[in-house]
Motif scaffolding. Structure first.
Motif, PDB file in Angstrom:
ATOM      1  N   SER A  57       0.874  -1.218   0.065  1.00 41.98           N
ATOM      2  CA  SER A  57      -0.225   0.095   0.137  1.00 41.98           C
ATOM      3  C   SER A  57       0.878   1.144   0.082  1.00 41.98           C
ATOM      4  O   SER A  57       0.540   2.494  -0.675  1.00 41.98           O
ATOM      5  CB  SER A  57      -0.818  -0.005   1.027  1.00 41.98           C
ATOM      6  N   SER A  60       2.052   1.722  -3.403  1.00 46.66           N
ATOM      7  CA  SER A  60       0.887   2.001  -4.245  1.00 46.66           C
ATOM      8  C   SER A  60       0.597   3.379  -4.164  1.00 46.66           C
ATOM      9  O   SER A  60       0.491   4.195  -5.120  1.00 46.66           O
ATOM     10  CB  SER A  60      -0.335   1.273  -4.155  1.00 46.66           C
ATOM     11  N   VAL A  61       0.377   3.963  -3.118  1.00 47.10           N
ATOM     12  CA  VAL A  61       0.271   5.470  -2.808  1.00 47.10           C
ATOM     13  C   VAL A  61       1.391   6.350  -3.177  1.00 47.10           C
ATOM     14  O   VAL A  61       1.187   7.320  -3.940  1.00 47.10           O
ATOM     15  CB  VAL A  61      -0.042   5.771  -1.351  1.00 47.10           C
ATOM     16  N   SER A  62       2.587   5.776  -2.851  1.00 52.58           N
ATOM     17  CA  SER A  62       3.865   6.677  -3.451  1.00 52.58           C
ATOM     18  C   SER A  62       3.816   6.961  -4.748  1.00 52.58           C
ATOM     19  O   SER A  62       4.266   8.118  -5.364  1.00 52.58           O
ATOM     20  CB  SER A  62       5.069   6.245  -2.952  1.00 52.58           C
ATOM     21  N   HIS A  63       3.505   5.869  -5.530  1.00 49.58           N
ATOM     22  CA  HIS A  63       3.265   5.928  -6.904  1.00 49.58           C
ATOM     23  C   HIS A  63       2.289   6.295  -7.662  1.00 49.58           C
ATOM     24  O   HIS A  63       2.108   6.211  -8.954  1.00 49.58           O
ATOM     25  CB  HIS A  63       4.328   4.797  -7.595  1.00 49.58           C
ATOM     26  N   ARG A  64       1.273   6.703  -7.116  1.00 47.31           N
ATOM     27  CA  ARG A  64      -0.077   7.130  -7.652  1.00 47.31           C
ATOM     28  C   ARG A  64       0.121   8.392  -8.118  1.00 47.31           C
ATOM     29  O   ARG A  64       0.531   9.326  -7.718  1.00 47.31           O
ATOM     30  CB  ARG A  64      -1.182   7.043  -6.808  1.00 47.31           C
ATOM     31  N   HIS A  65      -0.376   8.661  -9.825  1.00 45.53           N
ATOM     32  CA  HIS A  65      -0.028   9.851 -10.209  1.00 45.53           C
ATOM     33  C   HIS A  65      -1.356  10.625 -10.461  1.00 45.53           C
ATOM     34  O   HIS A  65      -2.489   9.859 -10.608  1.00 45.53           O
ATOM     35  CB  HIS A  65       0.286   9.266 -11.826  1.00 45.53           C
ATOM     36  N   PHE A  66      -1.304  12.118 -10.385  1.00 52.68           N
ATOM     37  CA  PHE A  66      -2.222  12.852 -10.594  1.00 52.68           C
ATOM     38  C   PHE A  66      -1.962  14.221 -11.043  1.00 52.68           C
ATOM     39  O   PHE A  66      -0.857  14.255 -10.701  1.00 52.68           O
ATOM     40  CB  PHE A  66      -3.276  12.873  -9.190  1.00 52.68           C
ATOM     41  N   ASN A  74       1.599  15.838 -14.534  1.00 51.10           N
ATOM     42  CA  ASN A  74       1.019  14.491 -14.001  1.00 51.10           C
ATOM     43  C   ASN A  74       1.994  13.557 -13.172  1.00 51.10           C
ATOM     44  O   ASN A  74       2.738  12.749 -13.813  1.00 51.10           O
ATOM     45  CB  ASN A  74       0.387  13.586 -15.334  1.00 51.10           C
ATOM     46  N   SER A  76       3.661  11.487  -9.641  1.00 52.36           N
ATOM     47  CA  SER A  76       3.261  10.726  -8.580  1.00 52.36           C
ATOM     48  C   SER A  76       3.179  11.495  -7.102  1.00 52.36           C
ATOM     49  O   SER A  76       3.734  12.736  -7.199  1.00 52.36           O
ATOM     50  CB  SER A  76       4.403   9.662  -8.335  1.00 52.36           C
TER      51      SER A  76
END
Length: 476
Positions: A57, A60-66, A74, A76
């Motif tokens: 997790s 997953s959170v660290s590499h989530r892009h937005f 865009n 992470s």
């Protein structure tokens, strides 16, 4: 024949002026709280990244892009923390540097020599230690800049626990040293970690900075003007290829840090007072949360001392920082004919130099930039930064604790305010009005003591007379 001219010898780490002392005290209070939050965030990151079942997790959170991809943003979550939130941290650093240059210790070239030389030596020595370690071990020289940084928030968090009575001169030295250190760290990032430059975006960022400066000069007010403009400047700087935190420093340096007539605080000081809690309480801890999550298994920690890149980071922080800052301070005192303040010893300077070996926030950032093409080595270098910082903090704790009793007496002398006017007595010793107030206070205390003594004597006489009367009334 003219009388020989005498000069007052300059003191190294002597007592601060009262305004400077108050500024340092306020800044350190905020940074200390931020340092504690930074420490909590780092521990949380290590737990999150190492506890089975939570590691995935964290990744997953660290590499989530937005973010808006059309604008090249865009990114992470970890990238936003490093490039976005740290811009706030360096904005505050820019204000601090501007204030030091126009109103603080760096305004006087003679006084500025000490922290500047100490900071330069405190960056050159760790880089040299890293280079020698990697040359001997056939390692990569790309990480030479990793151990050059000092994390002031983390260092002050340690001070809050073990050195709350540290004299203000030593605290100010550490703070000023870290400000100069931040400046050179930014220059290192800008010069050595910029590969390609988009000149159109860079030109737009520079144009935005000019507009920012003109608005300040015209006295335009309103956060709704400056915040959107700052975001545009930051985005353009990021897309230019130069690290986006440079924009934060540049805007901080543009703020006016000298009060005008009728102002108690300058514009820069007021903005710093508003933004510093955001930087210390949110921006830096969040960066730590998404940067300090590295593997700390026994094997990984063992490799820190066997691989030349990681060993160079540890030795650079623990040995290089200490010897560089202490040596730079001693050389400055030696060749400028200055002497150390009578209240301190060189052992105190050595202890603070050891504390400056805590290189967390900026060291983690430079580690990511230096080894961005090698994810495994990036994690190992981050582990080395954590280990080196922990060793430096432990050594500084021991050294500062040895002198804690002396610090306590110095602190009490600095804080003493017998006349209760809000100004420590040590700053009023040459004021005739202060001596008149103190004489009146002593006279009132003496009169009170005389009154109490007379009341006690009267009470004793009454007891004696009462006892004599009882003897006469007793029947034979």
């Amino acid at each position: 024949m003219a009388a020989p001219r005498t000069t007052t010898p300059r003191k190294v780490l002597g007592r601060l002026s009262l305004p400077e002392r108050r500024y340092v005290a306020e800044a350190l209070r905020t940074e200390t709280v931020g340092g504690v939050l930074l420490l909590i965030a780092a521990i949380a990151a290590l737990i999150w990244a190492n506890v089975p079942g939570l590691h995935d997790s964290y990744e997953s959170v660290s590499h989530r892009h937005f973010g808006p991809g059309a604008l090249g943003l865009n990114l992470s979550v970890a990238h936003w923390a490093a490039d976005g939130l740290l811009a706030i941290f360096f904005f505050v650093a820019g204000i601090e540097l501007k204030r030091e240059l126009v109103a603080g210790d760096l305004r006087d070239p003679k006084a500025a020599a000490l922290p500047v030389v100490a900071a330069l030596c405190g960056m050159a020595a760790p880089a040299l230690v890293y280079a020698l370690t990697n040359a001997a071990g056939d390692g990569s020289l790309k990480g030479w800049a990793v151990p050059t940084a000092t994390d002031i928030a983390f260092a002050l968090a340690v001070l809050a626990v073990i050195g709350s009575s540290l004299p203000s001169a030593l605290r100010a030295f550490l703070l000023t040293l870290a400000v100069v250190d931040d400046l050179f760290a930014i220059l290192i990032i800008a010069v050595f970690f910029t590969e390609t430059i988009d000149f159109a975006a860079l030109g737009g960022a520079l144009a935005g900075l000019v507009v920012f400066w003109l608005l300040l000069r015209k006295g335009v007010r309103g956060w709704y003007v400056y915040v959107p403009l700052a975001l545009v400047i930051w985005a353009l700087m990021y897309n230019s290829g130069i690290h986006a935190t440079i924009a934060g420093v540049a805007m901080g340096l543009m703020l006016r840090c000298t009060p005008r007539e009728g102002e108690e605080h300058s514009l820069g000081e007021r903005i710093e007072h508003l933004v510093r809690p955001l930087s210390a309480g949110i921006a830096v801890p969040l960066f730590a949360l998404f940067s300090a999550g590295v593997s700390v298994s026994g094997g990984a920690l063992g490799e820190v001392f066997t691989r030349p890149e990681t060993l160079g980071v540890v030795l650079g922080l623990v040995v290089g920082k200490t010897l560089g800052i202490f040596g730079g301070t001693w050389l400055t005192a030696r060749f400028t004919r200055a002497s150390l303040s009578e209240d301190l010893q060189w052992a105190d300077v050595f202890a603070v130099a050891t504390l400056a070996g805590i290189g967390f926030t900026v060291s983690l950032l430079i580690g990511e930039l230096a080894f961005e093409d090698d994810t495994t080595l990036t994690g190992e270098v981050k582990a080395a930064v954590l280990v080196g910082s922990l060793i430096a903090a432990s050594l500084a704790t021991v050294l500062l604790k040895i002198r804690n009793g002396k610090y306590q007496r110095l602190y009490e002398a600095e804080e003493r305010d017998d006349d209760l006017d809000g100004i420590p007595d040590i700053y009023e010793q040459d004021d005739p009005a202060y001596h008149l107030r103190m004489a009146a206070i002593h006279e009132r205390k003496a009169a009170e003591h005389r009154r109490i003594a007379e009341e006690k004597a009267t009470a004793r006489r009454a007891e004696v007379m009462g006892g004599a009367g009882e003897e006469e009334d007793r029947p034979a």
